[in-house]
Design a protein around this motif. Structure first.
Motif, PDB file in Angstrom:
ATOM      1  N   PRO A  95     -26.675 -38.168  19.366  1.00 27.15           N
ATOM      2  CA  PRO A  95     -26.005 -37.317  20.359  1.00 27.15           C
ATOM      3  C   PRO A  95     -26.995 -36.709  21.360  1.00 27.15           C
ATOM      4  CG  PRO A  95     -26.255 -36.138  18.287  1.00 27.15           C
ATOM      5  CD  PRO A  95     -26.755 -37.533  18.038  1.00 27.15           C
ATOM      6  N   GLY A  96     -26.470 -36.186  22.429  1.00 21.86           N
ATOM      7  CA  GLY A  96     -27.259 -35.464  23.424  1.00 21.86           C
ATOM      8  C   GLY A  96     -28.138 -36.361  24.279  1.00 21.86           C
ATOM      9  N   GLU A  97     -29.261 -35.789  24.739  1.00 23.93           N
ATOM     10  CA  GLU A  97     -30.136 -36.493  25.673  1.00 23.93           C
ATOM     11  C   GLU A  97     -30.829 -37.687  25.036  1.00 23.93           C
ATOM     12  OE1 GLU A  97     -32.917 -34.086  27.708  1.00 23.93           O
ATOM     13  OE2 GLU A  97     -31.430 -32.789  28.671  1.00 23.93           O
ATOM     14  N   VAL A  98     -31.058 -37.636  23.736  1.00 22.74           N
ATOM     15  CA  VAL A  98     -31.724 -38.769  23.082  1.00 22.74           C
ATOM     16  C   VAL A  98     -30.914 -40.038  23.278  1.00 22.74           C
ATOM     17  CG1 VAL A  98     -32.493 -39.721  20.883  1.00 22.74           C
ATOM     18  CG2 VAL A  98     -32.871 -37.304  21.383  1.00 22.74           C
ATOM     19  N   GLY A  99     -29.612 -39.952  23.056  1.00 25.33           N
ATOM     20  CA  GLY A  99     -28.769 -41.131  23.230  1.00 25.33           C
ATOM     21  C   GLY A  99     -28.660 -41.548  24.676  1.00 25.33           C
ATOM     22  N   ASP A 100     -28.407 -40.572  25.587  1.00 26.11           N
ATOM     23  CA  ASP A 100     -28.229 -40.897  27.006  1.00 26.11           C
ATOM     24  C   ASP A 100     -29.498 -41.499  27.602  1.00 26.11           C
ATOM     25  OD1 ASP A 100     -25.666 -39.918  26.873  1.00 26.11           O
ATOM     26  OD2 ASP A 100     -26.194 -37.912  27.596  1.00 26.11           O
ATOM     27  N   VAL A 101     -30.633 -40.803  27.378  1.00 31.27           N
ATOM     28  CA  VAL A 101     -31.903 -41.289  27.937  1.00 31.27           C
ATOM     29  C   VAL A 101     -32.322 -42.586  27.253  1.00 31.27           C
ATOM     30  CG1 VAL A 101     -34.351 -40.770  28.223  1.00 31.27           C
ATOM     31  CG2 VAL A 101     -32.653 -38.969  28.593  1.00 31.27           C
ATOM     32  N   GLY A 102     -32.151 -42.651  25.939  1.00 27.78           N
ATOM     33  CA  GLY A 102     -32.566 -43.855  25.210  1.00 27.78           C
ATOM     34  C   GLY A 102     -31.823 -45.091  25.648  1.00 27.78           C
ATOM     35  N   ILE A 103     -30.492 -45.004  25.839  1.00 30.30           N
ATOM     36  CA  ILE A 103     -29.706 -46.152  26.300  1.00 30.30           C
ATOM     37  C   ILE A 103     -30.191 -46.624  27.659  1.00 30.30           C
ATOM     38  CG2 ILE A 103     -27.411 -46.863  27.071  1.00 30.30           C
ATOM     39  CD1 ILE A 103     -26.272 -44.987  24.893  1.00 30.30           C
ATOM     40  N   LYS A 104     -30.413 -45.645  28.585  1.00 30.25           N
ATOM     41  CA  LYS A 104     -30.862 -45.996  29.928  1.00 30.25           C
ATOM     42  C   LYS A 104     -32.220 -46.695  29.895  1.00 30.25           C
ATOM     43  CE  LYS A 104     -31.995 -43.878  34.381  1.00 30.25           C
ATOM     44  NZ  LYS A 104     -32.112 -42.609  35.127  1.00 30.25           N
ATOM     45  N   GLN A 105     -33.181 -46.139  29.147  1.00 35.68           N
ATOM     46  CA  GLN A 105     -34.524 -46.707  29.090  1.00 35.68           C
ATOM     47  C   GLN A 105     -34.517 -48.063  28.362  1.00 35.68           C
ATOM     48  OE1 GLN A 105     -37.381 -45.672  30.459  1.00 35.68           O
ATOM     49  NE2 GLN A 105     -36.313 -43.962  31.448  1.00 35.68           N
ATOM     50  N   ALA A 106     -33.743 -48.171  27.292  1.00 36.10           N
ATOM     51  CA  ALA A 106     -33.686 -49.443  26.551  1.00 36.10           C
ATOM     52  C   ALA A 106     -33.097 -50.554  27.395  1.00 36.10           C
ATOM     53  CB  ALA A 106     -32.877 -49.254  25.266  1.00 36.10           C
ATOM     54  N   MET A 107     -32.107 -50.237  28.226  1.00 32.27           N
ATOM     55  CA  MET A 107     -31.520 -51.246  29.120  1.00 32.27           C
ATOM     56  C   MET A 107     -32.502 -51.633  30.215  1.00 32.27           C
ATOM     57  SD  MET A 107     -27.511 -50.313  29.585  1.00 32.27           S
ATOM     58  CE  MET A 107     -26.323 -50.670  28.291  1.00 32.27           C
ATOM     59  N   GLN A 108     -33.252 -50.614  30.775  1.00 29.91           N
ATOM     60  CA  GLN A 108     -34.234 -50.923  31.820  1.00 29.91           C
ATOM     61  C   GLN A 108     -35.320 -51.862  31.289  1.00 29.91           C
ATOM     62  OE1 GLN A 108     -35.734 -47.233  33.346  1.00 29.91           O
ATOM     63  NE2 GLN A 108     -33.950 -46.837  34.662  1.00 29.91           N
ATOM     64  N   GLN A 109     -35.700 -51.715  30.010  1.00 34.36           N
ATOM     65  CA  GLN A 109     -36.717 -52.577  29.414  1.00 34.36           C
ATOM     66  C   GLN A 109     -36.114 -53.860  28.818  1.00 34.36           C
ATOM     67  OE1 GLN A 109     -39.828 -50.561  27.130  1.00 34.36           O
ATOM     68  NE2 GLN A 109     -39.089 -48.560  27.856  1.00 34.36           N
ATOM     69  N   LYS A 110     -34.787 -54.025  28.990  1.00 41.96           N
ATOM     70  CA  LYS A 110     -34.060 -55.231  28.547  1.00 41.96           C
ATOM     71  C   LYS A 110     -34.182 -55.460  27.041  1.00 41.96           C
ATOM     72  CE  LYS A 110     -34.490 -57.479  33.039  1.00 41.96           C
ATOM     73  NZ  LYS A 110     -34.915 -58.678  33.795  1.00 41.96           N
ATOM     74  N   TRP A 111     -34.143 -54.333  26.327  1.00 46.55           N
ATOM     75  CA  TRP A 111     -34.124 -54.427  24.876  1.00 46.55           C
ATOM     76  C   TRP A 111     -32.682 -54.593  24.373  1.00 46.55           C
ATOM     77  CZ3 TRP A 111     -37.792 -49.774  23.330  1.00 46.55           C
ATOM     78  CH2 TRP A 111     -39.102 -50.062  23.750  1.00 46.55           C
ATOM     79  N   ILE A 112     -31.730 -54.002  25.090  1.00 42.99           N
ATOM     80  CA  ILE A 112     -30.322 -54.098  24.713  1.00 42.99           C
ATOM     81  C   ILE A 112     -29.516 -54.437  25.945  1.00 42.99           C
ATOM     82  CG2 ILE A 112     -30.565 -52.448  22.799  1.00 42.99           C
ATOM     83  CD1 ILE A 112     -29.267 -50.346  24.620  1.00 42.99           C
TER      84      ILE A 112
END
Length: 494
Positions: A95-112
């Motif tokens: 929950p919170g910023e960890v999920g929001d920021v993590g999803i955005k960064q993981a997509m930018q690095q093409k991990w997910i």
């Protein structure tokens, strides 16, 4: 060991102190305290100082929370199973910023990536494994290692790193270096001269640019400020100020010359302060022809007047007193004008007068009278009213009313009333009239010359302007000096 002595010894033993921060840590001293002592020694020229600038990256509070769990993008990748996961389910896990920021960064690095093949949006892995470079960089910073500028800037943008800057100092021996500081003397003493120690004594330099202790300057009393404004108004209207330096007058000039009878109540000791020493001024000081004309007009009249019909006495005219009005000065000026040859004139005076009155919140035994008069041929009551409107408008009191009154030396006479916007009411502000022929003709002024005059106190408008309710708070021995220091400037008519 004393901190000053320790610093000087360290510089002496090593020839220099390479870094004050390192030295402070080595002796477990507070560096800001060391810096303060260094500045003091530098001012005494005992050491020379060079700045050493320091910079490092530090973890923010948010970044410190990622040292154990990993960067948000790594946490997201680890939370996505092989079969994928829905967005709500993932945010429930992170929950919170960890999920929001993590999803955005993981997509930018093409991990997910997102997958809609099953009919619902799911997050799926695009790579089998990852390397958490962000975590590695944060651990390196935490251990004090250097990181690349690109990585640091990117982490700063994500608010994971913050810059820290500070100064330390390199110390070397100064021109007056010694292991012990001698206090500089501030003055040359007799003992130094006798023993000759002044030759080796160090003296403190004089600072000729230093300001002395601020002096307590004088402050203008509110009455002086208002008086200055009255003077400006009179001079702007073309008036000249009369000399008013003589507080003591003879009864002749204060009363008799003004056609005020010797039996008038104002000449009683209950209303006037008479002097006991000197008690009298001989009437021989008055020009005898003028004295006789004044006596005659009092006893038997003249110039259209029946007079008062009493026996005028020199003894009454000779009594000395504290002047009850500045009109005594006006009588002297008018008589002198008649002797010098008549010329149209405008005069004013502002000075102290004295009356034997009971003291209360609106009355004192002494106060200041403001008086104006115009001498010219053909003057009428209409001229007086016009001048009064001009004068009081400049004071900021344009609304005037007049009421018939009685004065022994003016006819006609008028009391002056003005509407005060500040108080919201009509109030009496002065007295006025035209000097009687019985006063002017014995002086020798031509028959077609008239004098219009008016007067008011200085205290009343001052009290209104400064919001003072009791005259004893404005003038006298009970005045609060702090009021005089704090009272604002005075500008009339604005």
């Amino acid at each position: 060991m004393d901190l000053e002595v320790a610093i000087l010894k360290a510089v002496h033993d090593q020839g220099e102190m390479p870094d004050s921060g390192v030295w402070a840590s080595s002796i477990h001293a507070d560096h800001p305290a060391v810096v303060g002592m260094i500045k003091s020694l530098q001012a005494s020229e005992m050491v020379e100082v060079q700045d050493i600038d320091h910079f490092k990256w530090a973890l923010t509070e948010e970044a410190q929370g990622y040292l154990q769990a990993g960067a948000p993008e790594a946490q997201v990748f680890n939370a996505v199973p092989a079969e994928g996961i829905t967005m709500p389910a993932l945010k429930a896990l992170l929950p919170g910023e960890v999920g929001d920021v993590g999803i955005k960064q993981a997509m930018q690095q093409k991990w997910i990536a997102t997958d809609k093949s099953s009919g619902e949006v799911r997050l799926v892995r695009k790579v089998a494994s990852i390397e958490d470079k962000t975590l590695s960089m944060l651990k390196a910073v935490a251990e004090g290692q250097e990181v690349s500028k690109a990585d640091a800037d990117a982490a700063k943008k994500r608010k994971l790193l913050k810059p820290e800057q500070w100064k330390t100092y390199k110390l070397t021996k100064g021109p007056k270096f010694a292991l012990e500081r001698k206090k500089a003397a501030t003055e040359l003493t007799q003992e130094m001269l006798a023993k000759g120690t002044w030759r080796s004594q160090e003296f403190k330099d004089y600072n000729f640019k230093a300001l002395g202790q601020a002096s307590q300057g004088g402050h203008l009393h509110p009455l002086l400020k208002v008086r200055t404004q009255f003077r400006k108004i009179f001079t702007q209207m073309g008036f000249s100020e009369m000399p008013t330096s003589n507080y003591v007058e003879s009864s002749f000039w204060n009363f008799d010359a003004l056609f005020q009878p010797q039996q008038h109540p104002a000449r009683d000791a209950h209303d006037t302060f008479f002097l006991t020493h000197p008690a009298t001024t001989s009437t021989s000081t008055v020009p005898q022809d003028y004295l006789q004309r004044v006596k005659d007009v009092h006893q038997s009249g003249g110039f259209g007047s029946a007079g008062y019909g009493y026996s005028w006495k020199h003894a009454e005219a000779e009594k000395n007193l504290l002047r009850t009005h500045t009109t005594a000065v006006s009588s002297r000026m008018l008589y002198q004008m008649a002797q010098d040859g008549f010329k149209p004139a405008k005069y004013f005076s502002i000075d102290r007068v004295f009356r034997n009155e009971a003291i209360d919140r609106t009355h004192l035994a002494e106060f200041h009278q403001v008086e104006g008069l115009i001498v010219d041929k053909g003057l009428t009551l209409g001229h007086l009213i016009g001048v009064l409107h001009e004068f009081f408008t400049r004071l900021g009191l344009p609304k005037l009313r007049f009421k018939p009154a009685y004065n022994p030396y003016t006819e006609p006479s008028m009391e002056i009333f003005s509407y005060s916007e500040q108080l919201g009411k009509w109030m009496e502000v002065g007295n006025s009239g035209m000097f009687r022929p019985e006063m002017l003709r014995p002086m020798g002024l031509p028959e077609d010359v008239n004098v219009i005059a008016w007067g008011l106190s200085l205290e009343r408008p001052t009290m209104i302007l400064y919001g003072i309710d009791n005259i004893r708070d404005l003038f006298g021995h009970k005045v609060n000096l702090s009021m005089i220091k704090r009272n604002p400037i005075c500008r009339l008519g604005f």
